[in-house]
Design an enzyme around this catalytic site. Structure first.
Site, mmCIF file in Angstrom:
data_model
loop_
_atom_site.group_PDB
_atom_site.id
_atom_site.type_symbol
_atom_site.label_atom_id
_atom_site.label_comp_id
_atom_site.label_asym_id
_atom_site.label_seq_id
_atom_site.Cartn_x
_atom_site.Cartn_y
_atom_site.Cartn_z
ATOM 1 N N HIS A 114 -15.346 3.803 -8.306
ATOM 2 C CA HIS A 114 -14.218 3.350 -7.479
ATOM 3 C C HIS A 114 -14.175 1.825 -7.339
ATOM 4 C CE1 HIS A 114 -13.790 7.563 -5.402
ATOM 5 N NE2 HIS A 114 -13.415 7.551 -6.667
ATOM 6 N N CYS A 141 -7.429 -17.892 -9.310
ATOM 7 C CA CYS A 141 -8.326 -17.109 -10.174
ATOM 8 C C CYS A 141 -9.268 -18.074 -10.886
ATOM 9 C CB CYS A 141 -7.492 -16.324 -11.183
ATOM 10 S SG CYS A 141 -8.495 -15.610 -12.508
HETATM 11 N N1 APR Z 1 -26.804 11.120 5.234
HETATM 12 C C1 APR Z 1 -26.177 11.949 4.362
HETATM 13 N N2 APR Z 1 -24.876 12.256 4.428
HETATM 14 C C2 APR Z 1 -24.172 11.683 5.430
HETATM 15 C C3 APR Z 1 -24.752 10.810 6.376
HETATM 16 C C4 APR Z 1 -26.133 10.532 6.244
HETATM 17 N N3 APR Z 1 -26.777 9.713 7.090
HETATM 18 N N4 APR Z 1 -23.779 10.420 7.251
HETATM 19 C C5 APR Z 1 -22.652 11.039 6.864
HETATM 20 N N5 APR Z 1 -22.874 11.813 5.765
HETATM 21 C C6 APR Z 1 -21.934 12.651 5.004
HETATM 22 C C7 APR Z 1 -20.790 13.187 5.837
HETATM 23 O O1 APR Z 1 -21.178 14.393 6.481
HETATM 24 C C8 APR Z 1 -19.707 13.408 4.787
HETATM 25 O O2 APR Z 1 -19.767 14.721 4.237
HETATM 26 O O3 APR Z 1 -21.327 11.845 4.024
HETATM 27 C C9 APR Z 1 -20.058 12.383 3.698
HETATM 28 C C10 APR Z 1 -19.090 11.225 3.599
HETATM 29 O O4 APR Z 1 -17.829 11.704 3.222
HETATM 30 P P1 APR Z 1 -16.557 10.751 3.112
HETATM 31 O O5 APR Z 1 -16.419 9.953 4.349
HETATM 32 O O6 APR Z 1 -15.394 11.593 2.711
HETATM 33 O O7 APR Z 1 -16.968 9.730 1.940
HETATM 34 P P2 APR Z 1 -16.883 9.972 0.373
HETATM 35 O O8 APR Z 1 -17.118 11.381 0.010
HETATM 36 O O9 APR Z 1 -17.707 8.917 -0.263
HETATM 37 O O10 APR Z 1 -15.348 9.633 0.088
HETATM 38 C C11 APR Z 1 -14.880 9.665 -1.237
HETATM 39 O O11 APR Z 1 -12.808 8.764 -0.500
HETATM 40 O O12 APR Z 1 -11.320 7.397 0.599
HETATM 41 C C12 APR Z 1 -12.183 7.517 -0.383
HETATM 42 O O13 APR Z 1 -12.451 5.920 -1.999
HETATM 43 C C13 APR Z 1 -13.062 6.435 -0.855
HETATM 44 O O14 APR Z 1 -14.960 6.601 -2.324
HETATM 45 C C14 APR Z 1 -14.339 7.167 -1.182
HETATM 46 C C15 APR Z 1 -13.860 8.597 -1.435
#
Ligand code: APR
Length: 240
Positions: A114, A141
């Site tokens: 990303h 730039c």
């Molecule tokens: N350890 C492990 N997991 C954790 C912790 C922790 N300390 N804290 C939170 N989590 C988990 C949450 O329970 C959740 O399931 O991490 C996950 C984060 O999920 P999202 O917030 O949806 O993040 P992500 O999956 O990386 O999102 C994907 O969405 O908007 C976009 O581009 C953005 O790259 C991102 C993509």
């Protein structure tokens, strides 16, 4: 290692959860980034066309937090870097995170699908450059000198993630797929487990069950700084 046995090729996918204990917010947790701002306002090409200042301010603030707020790699980032350094088989770390914590922990076989907050891309000459601290004030730039044409080098909703071909190749020969700290809500990353299922062992390490948790052979739930070093210790002991 058993004589003749081949160490598995590993692909690790990480998301915002692995950086939570470094002090960075996730996206979809109750106090996460998408509870504070709307995706449609800051993370789409349409938002950037409509209100570039708002989009630049959002990413400038996140970049400043990363550079200035004492955000450091945690034990989970470091354990993955150690695994990569010692692993005798194939290894690729794919992250959805735009922070640079895996790189700072020492990971090298790394794809930031990303994009990266630390980089900017020129809309005129298409060069990818080290990002100045702020883009909102329209810096020139460094490659072509045209001012006001740098955008964050991050992938917005509706844009194609980076290096999908290399990721596809690694998934096609993967024997062990591990998903860490991601909610499984965003494709194509959320689809990787289904792609390897049946021919690779699959493991989820997440604070809570992700949306795709039932697709994994095994799921362990808890904080990344506990689960990841523990799993890395296990897998290295198995193949020592
Ligand atoms: N350890 C492990 N997991 C954790 C912790 C922790 N300390 N804290 C939170 N989590 C988990 C949450 O329970 C959740 O399931 O991490 C996950 C984060 O999920 P999202 O917030 O949806 O993040 P992500 O999956 O990386 O999102 C994907 O969405 O908007 C976009 O581009 C953005 O790259 C991102 C993509």
């Amino acid at each position: 290692m058993a004589p003749g046995a081949r160490p598995p090729n590993i692909v690790v996918l990480t998301g915002a959860g692995i950086s939570r204990e470094s002090g960075l917010h996730t996206f979809r947790d109750p106090e996460g980034i998408w509870a504070q701002v709307r995706i449609e306002d800051v993370a789409t090409p349409e938002a950037f066309a409509r209100d570039p200042a708002c989009v630049q301010a959002f990413y400038d603030a996140r970049r400043m937090q990363l550079r200035n707020a004492g955000v450091e790699p945690n034990a989970a980032h470091r354990a993955l870097a150690e695994l990569e350094a010692r692993w005798p088989g194939g290894f690729l770390l794919v992250t959805q995170n735009v922070d640079d914590l895996h790189g700072r922990a020492g990971s090298r076989r790394l794809i930031a699908m990303h994009g990266e907050l630390a980089k900017a891309r020129c809309l005129t000459c298409h060069a990818v450059v080290v990002s100045p601290d702020t883009l909102a004030d329209g810096p020139a730039c460094p490659a072509c000198g045209v001012p006001g044409r740098l955008r964050p080098h991050v992938v917005w909703f509706g844009e194609m993630p980076l290096e999908m071909e290399r990721i596809g190749e690694a998934l096609s020969v993967c024997d062990l797929f591990v998903s860490i700290g991601t909610s499984g809500a965003v494709y194509p990353a959320a689809g990787f487990v289904a792609e390897v299922r049946g021919r690779a062992e699959t493991l989820e390490l997440n604070l809570e069950p992700s949306e795709g948790t039932r697709l994994f052979d095994e799921a362990r739930h808890g904080p990344a700084t506990r689960l990841v070093p523990q799993w890395v210790g296990e897998v290295m002991a198995r193949w020592r």
